[in-house]
Scaffold this motif. Structure first.
Motif, PDB file in Angstrom:
ATOM      1  N   ASP A 124       0.878  -1.167   0.000  1.00 10.02           N
ATOM      2  CA  ASP A 124       0.000   0.000   0.000  1.00 10.02           C
ATOM      3  C   ASP A 124       0.913   1.214   0.000  1.00 10.02           C
ATOM      4  O   ASP A 124       1.886   1.256   0.770  1.00 10.02           O
ATOM      5  CB  ASP A 124      -0.857   0.035   1.271  1.00 10.02           C
ATOM      6  N   ILE A 125       0.611   2.193  -0.830  1.00 12.75           N
ATOM      7  CA  ILE A 125       1.484   3.373  -0.873  1.00 12.75           C
ATOM      8  C   ILE A 125       0.637   4.629  -1.119  1.00 12.75           C
ATOM      9  O   ILE A 125      -0.223   4.654  -2.001  1.00 12.75           O
ATOM     10  CB  ILE A 125       2.615   3.180  -1.925  1.00 12.75           C
ATOM     11  N   LEU A 126       0.876   5.612  -0.264  1.00  5.30           N
ATOM     12  CA  LEU A 126       0.178   6.902  -0.392  1.00  5.30           C
ATOM     13  C   LEU A 126       1.231   7.981  -0.571  1.00  5.30           C
ATOM     14  O   LEU A 126       2.155   8.085   0.246  1.00  5.30           O
ATOM     15  CB  LEU A 126      -0.640   7.197   0.873  1.00  5.30           C
ATOM     16  N   VAL A 127       1.097   8.770  -1.619  1.00  2.00           N
ATOM     17  CA  VAL A 127       2.110   9.795  -1.886  1.00  2.00           C
ATOM     18  C   VAL A 127       1.524  11.195  -1.749  1.00  2.00           C
ATOM     19  O   VAL A 127       0.333  11.415  -1.966  1.00  2.00           O
ATOM     20  CB  VAL A 127       2.736   9.627  -3.300  1.00  2.00           C
ATOM     21  N   ASP A 128       2.419  12.097  -1.384  1.00  2.00           N
ATOM     22  CA  ASP A 128       2.052  13.503  -1.246  1.00  2.00           C
ATOM     23  C   ASP A 128       3.211  14.308  -1.820  1.00  2.00           C
ATOM     24  O   ASP A 128       4.352  14.108  -1.410  1.00  2.00           O
ATOM     25  CB  ASP A 128       1.862  13.830   0.242  1.00  2.00           C
ATOM     26  N   GLY A 129       2.933  15.178  -2.779  1.00  2.00           N
ATOM     27  CA  GLY A 129       4.033  15.892  -3.433  1.00  2.00           C
ATOM     28  C   GLY A 129       3.837  17.399  -3.414  1.00  2.00           C
ATOM     29  O   GLY A 129       2.707  17.882  -3.435  1.00  2.00           O
ATOM     30  N   ASP A 130       4.952  18.122  -3.367  1.00  2.00           N
ATOM     31  CA  ASP A 130       4.852  19.579  -3.494  1.00  2.00           C
ATOM     32  C   ASP A 130       5.799  20.127  -4.557  1.00  2.00           C
ATOM     33  O   ASP A 130       6.101  21.306  -4.573  1.00  2.00           O
ATOM     34  CB  ASP A 130       5.077  20.268  -2.140  1.00  2.00           C
ATOM     35  N   VAL A 131       6.265  19.254  -5.467  1.00  2.00           N
ATOM     36  CA  VAL A 131       7.035  19.735  -6.616  1.00  2.00           C
ATOM     37  C   VAL A 131       5.996  20.228  -7.639  1.00  2.00           C
ATOM     38  O   VAL A 131       5.094  19.465  -7.975  1.00  2.00           O
ATOM     39  CB  VAL A 131       7.844  18.604  -7.291  1.00  2.00           C
ATOM     40  N   PRO A 132       6.132  21.472  -8.114  1.00  2.00           N
ATOM     41  CA  PRO A 132       5.167  21.914  -9.130  1.00  2.00           C
ATOM     42  C   PRO A 132       5.160  20.933 -10.311  1.00  2.00           C
ATOM     43  O   PRO A 132       6.217  20.564 -10.820  1.00  2.00           O
ATOM     44  CB  PRO A 132       5.695  23.283  -9.566  1.00  2.00           C
ATOM     45  N   LEU A 133       3.967  20.475 -10.689  1.00  2.00           N
ATOM     46  CA  LEU A 133       3.875  19.448 -11.739  1.00  2.00           C
ATOM     47  C   LEU A 133       4.110  20.053 -13.117  1.00  2.00           C
ATOM     48  O   LEU A 133       3.698  21.182 -13.382  1.00  2.00           O
ATOM     49  CB  LEU A 133       2.488  18.789 -11.708  1.00  2.00           C
ATOM     50  N   GLY A 134       4.781  19.316 -13.968  1.00  2.00           N
ATOM     51  CA  GLY A 134       4.976  19.762 -15.342  1.00  2.00           C
ATOM     52  C   GLY A 134       5.862  20.990 -15.461  1.00  2.00           C
ATOM     53  O   GLY A 134       5.863  21.671 -16.473  1.00  2.00           O
ATOM     54  N   ALA A 135       6.640  21.281 -14.412  1.00  2.00           N
ATOM     55  CA  ALA A 135       7.494  22.468 -14.445  1.00  2.00           C
ATOM     56  C   ALA A 135       8.945  22.106 -14.745  1.00  2.00           C
ATOM     57  O   ALA A 135       9.830  22.956 -14.684  1.00  2.00           O
ATOM     58  CB  ALA A 135       7.412  23.207 -13.107  1.00  2.00           C
ATOM     59  N   GLY A 136       9.187  20.839 -15.050  1.00  2.00           N
ATOM     60  CA  GLY A 136      10.555  20.431 -15.354  1.00  2.00           C
ATOM     61  C   GLY A 136      11.427  20.325 -14.120  1.00  2.00           C
ATOM     62  O   GLY A 136      12.647  20.452 -14.192  1.00  2.00           O
ATOM     63  N   LEU A 137      10.803  20.102 -12.953  1.00  2.00           N
ATOM     64  CA  LEU A 137      11.558  20.006 -11.699  1.00  2.00           C
ATOM     65  C   LEU A 137      11.588  18.563 -11.182  1.00  2.00           C
ATOM     66  O   LEU A 137      11.853  18.313 -10.019  1.00  2.00           O
ATOM     67  CB  LEU A 137      10.958  20.951 -10.646  1.00  2.00           C
ATOM     68  N   SER A 138      11.288  17.627 -12.079  1.00  2.00           N
ATOM     69  CA  SER A 138      11.435  16.194 -11.789  1.00  2.00           C
ATOM     70  C   SER A 138      10.491  15.672 -10.715  1.00  2.00           C
ATOM     71  O   SER A 138      10.887  14.891  -9.847  1.00  2.00           O
ATOM     72  CB  SER A 138      12.878  15.861 -11.401  1.00  2.00           C
ATOM     73  N   SER A 139       9.231  16.082 -10.807  1.00  2.00           N
ATOM     74  CA  SER A 139       8.246  15.477  -9.910  1.00  2.00           C
ATOM     75  C   SER A 139       8.150  13.980 -10.190  1.00  2.00           C
ATOM     76  O   SER A 139       7.921  13.180  -9.275  1.00  2.00           O
ATOM     77  CB  SER A 139       6.885  16.139 -10.101  1.00  2.00           C
ATOM     78  N   SER A 140       8.360  13.579 -11.430  1.00  2.00           N
ATOM     79  CA  SER A 140       8.255  12.149 -11.745  1.00  2.00           C
ATOM     80  C   SER A 140       9.408  11.356 -11.126  1.00  2.00           C
ATOM     81  O   SER A 140       9.193  10.281 -10.564  1.00  2.00           O
ATOM     82  CB  SER A 140       8.168  11.919 -13.254  1.00  2.00           C
ATOM     83  N   ALA A 141      10.626  11.898 -11.172  1.00  2.00           N
ATOM     84  CA  ALA A 141      11.751  11.197 -10.536  1.00  2.00           C
ATOM     85  C   ALA A 141      11.540  11.122  -9.026  1.00  2.00           C
ATOM     86  O   ALA A 141      11.887  10.129  -8.388  1.00  2.00           O
ATOM     87  CB  ALA A 141      13.067  11.898 -10.853  1.00  2.00           C
ATOM     88  N   ALA A 142      10.949  12.170  -8.442  1.00  2.00           N
ATOM     89  CA  ALA A 142      10.687  12.150  -6.997  1.00  2.00           C
ATOM     90  C   ALA A 142       9.691  11.043  -6.651  1.00  2.00           C
ATOM     91  O   ALA A 142       9.844  10.350  -5.637  1.00  2.00           O
ATOM     92  CB  ALA A 142      10.181  13.512  -6.541  1.00  2.00           C
ATOM     93  N   LEU A 143       8.689  10.858  -7.505  1.00  2.08           N
ATOM     94  CA  LEU A 143       7.724   9.768  -7.296  1.00  2.08           C
ATOM     95  C   LEU A 143       8.423   8.405  -7.398  1.00  2.08           C
ATOM     96  O   LEU A 143       8.229   7.522  -6.562  1.00  2.08           O
ATOM     97  CB  LEU A 143       6.644   9.820  -8.379  1.00  2.08           C
ATOM     98  N   GLU A 144       9.227   8.258  -8.445  1.00  3.87           N
ATOM     99  CA  GLU A 144       9.925   6.978  -8.650  1.00  3.87           C
ATOM    100  C   GLU A 144      10.872   6.674  -7.489  1.00  3.87           C
ATOM    101  O   GLU A 144      10.912   5.547  -6.984  1.00  3.87           O
ATOM    102  CB  GLU A 144      10.749   7.026  -9.950  1.00  3.87           C
TER     103      GLU A 144
END
Ligand code: GLA
Length: 379
Positions: free
Chosen positions: A108-128
């Motif tokens: 089970d995994i719940l994520v919470d992010g504060d990297v602006p999405l789609g801004a080229g700041l690697s929100s996807s790498a942070a998720l991975e």
């Protein structure tokens, strides 16, 4: 509601642990990582926090505080394309670990992010990377961070379908507070380069231009293909192998003008990374400014990955006294960084905002980057 409480209300039990992985900005070394070249990113304070537990029934259940609903999939049915949207980065990481032979079961995994999405700041790498760390620790897997970065990259390459290089995942996993990560993307050798800008009276201003940014489309892949074809035509394993002294000769051997421009960017950008590292090691931080600006010009004119918002933000920042400025990340939208005197932050941010308003662009979102820690367990 805090993340642990949210996890309990989503999944009915307390999480076994909580892990964090940051987004990044790249100081210099753009579009070099898939050419076996050099990069120099730093981690941001913003990132993804993941609360997670193991399950005994082989089910992967994923939820996000930024999205509605819950996604459930048996881990042994994961195949590229079987999960889409934000959850693909989580599921893809589990898939990648399993594909490499690691025994990762249900979670089970719940994520919470504060990297602006789609801004080229690697929100996807942070998720991975938050998923990768949670999965490996929960399953007692001892995997070297650089190997874990490769597995997270594989999730993005083969599960999500974005042919990115290794920079973002390495930055998220390996960065250290108050340092930039000098990474040789061929050998994965790293050096933590001290970057305490505040102590030098400087700041790294990040300006999210809010120009819509889409990398999972043909442009990034096309750049990568052109580079690989050019390397093959020049008889080298990767463009990294072309020394600046041999650039002119190499360009003369390429019949295609577009390929010549792309190669010139990559070869000169690698050299700029090395020069930047030399200056930072010597404590000459202000002197990196012109290298940042030269990087932008090369990305604009030779690599052709900027958009009007990025060029306008760089020009406005420089005209307001920034020591150097450039787009950061993949391009086609996203963010600009500007190296500024600490007492000029407001002036530079204000000039960019005014220029954007006068140009009819959406209001930019500026913030000051603090070189922060890489992925870690929080609880
Ligand atoms: C994106 C990719 C990285 C890198 C940059 C450009 O962020 O994910 O691997 O190629 O673009 O430097």
């Amino acid at each position: 509601m805090n993340l642990r409480d949210a996890f309990e209300s989503a999944f009915g039990t307390a999480p076994d642990g909580v892990w964090a992985a940051p987004g990044r900005v790249n100081l210099i070394g753009e579009h070099t990582d898939y050419n076996d070249g050099f990069v120099l990113p730093l981690a941001l304070p913003q990132g993804v926090v993941a609360a997670a537990s193991t399950r005994s029934d082989g089910l992967l259940r994923m939820a996000s505080l930024q999205a509605e609903g819950r996604i459930e999939v048996p881990v042994d049915t994961l195949t590229p394309g079987s999960v889409t949207g934000w959850a693909a980065y989580v599921a893809g990481t589990v898939w990648s670990l399993r594909a490499a032979g690691h025994e990762v079961g249900g979670m089970d995994i719940l994520v919470d992010g504060d990297v602006p999405l789609g801004a080229g700041l690697s929100s996807s790498a942070a998720l991975e990377c938050s998923t990768a760390l949670a999965a490996t620790e929960l399953h007692d897997l001892a995997i070297e961070p650089s190997t874990l970065a490769r597995l997270a990259q594989k999730a993005e390459n083969d599960f999500v379908g974005m042919p990115c290089g290794i920079m973002d995942q390495s930055a998220s996993l390996l960065c250290v507070r108050d340092h930039a990560l000098f990474l040789d993307t061929r050998t994965l050798q790293t050096e933590q380069v001290p970057l305490d800008l505040g102590a030098d009276g400087l700041a790294l201003l990040v300006i999210d231009t809010r120009a819509p940014h889409r990398l999972v489309d043909g442009e990034y892949a096309a750049r990568r293909r052109t580079c690989e074809e050019a390397a093959a035509a020049l008889g080298v394993p990767a463009l990294r192998d072309i020394e600046p002294d041999h650039l002119k000769g190499a360009l003369d051997r390429l019949p295609d003008e577009v390929a010549r421009r792309r190669v010139r960017h990559v070869v000169t950008e690698d050299a700029r990374v090395l020069q930047t590292v030399t200056l930072l090691r010597a404590g000459s931080t202000r002197e990196i400014g012109p290298l940042l600006t030269a990087s932008h010009e090369s990305l604009r004119d030779d690599y052709e990955v900027t958009v009007p918002e990025l060029d306008t933000a760089v020009d406005a920042a420089l005209s307001a006294g920034a020591l150097g400025a450039r787009m950061t990340g993949g391009g086609f939208g996203g963010c600009v960084i500007a190296l500024v005197e600490a007492d000029a932050i407001e002036v530079v941010a204000g000039r960019v905002a005014d220029t954007f308003a006068a140009s009819g662009f959406a209001a930019p979102a500026p913030f000051v980057a603090q070189a922060s820690a890489g992925a870690r367990r929080l609880v």
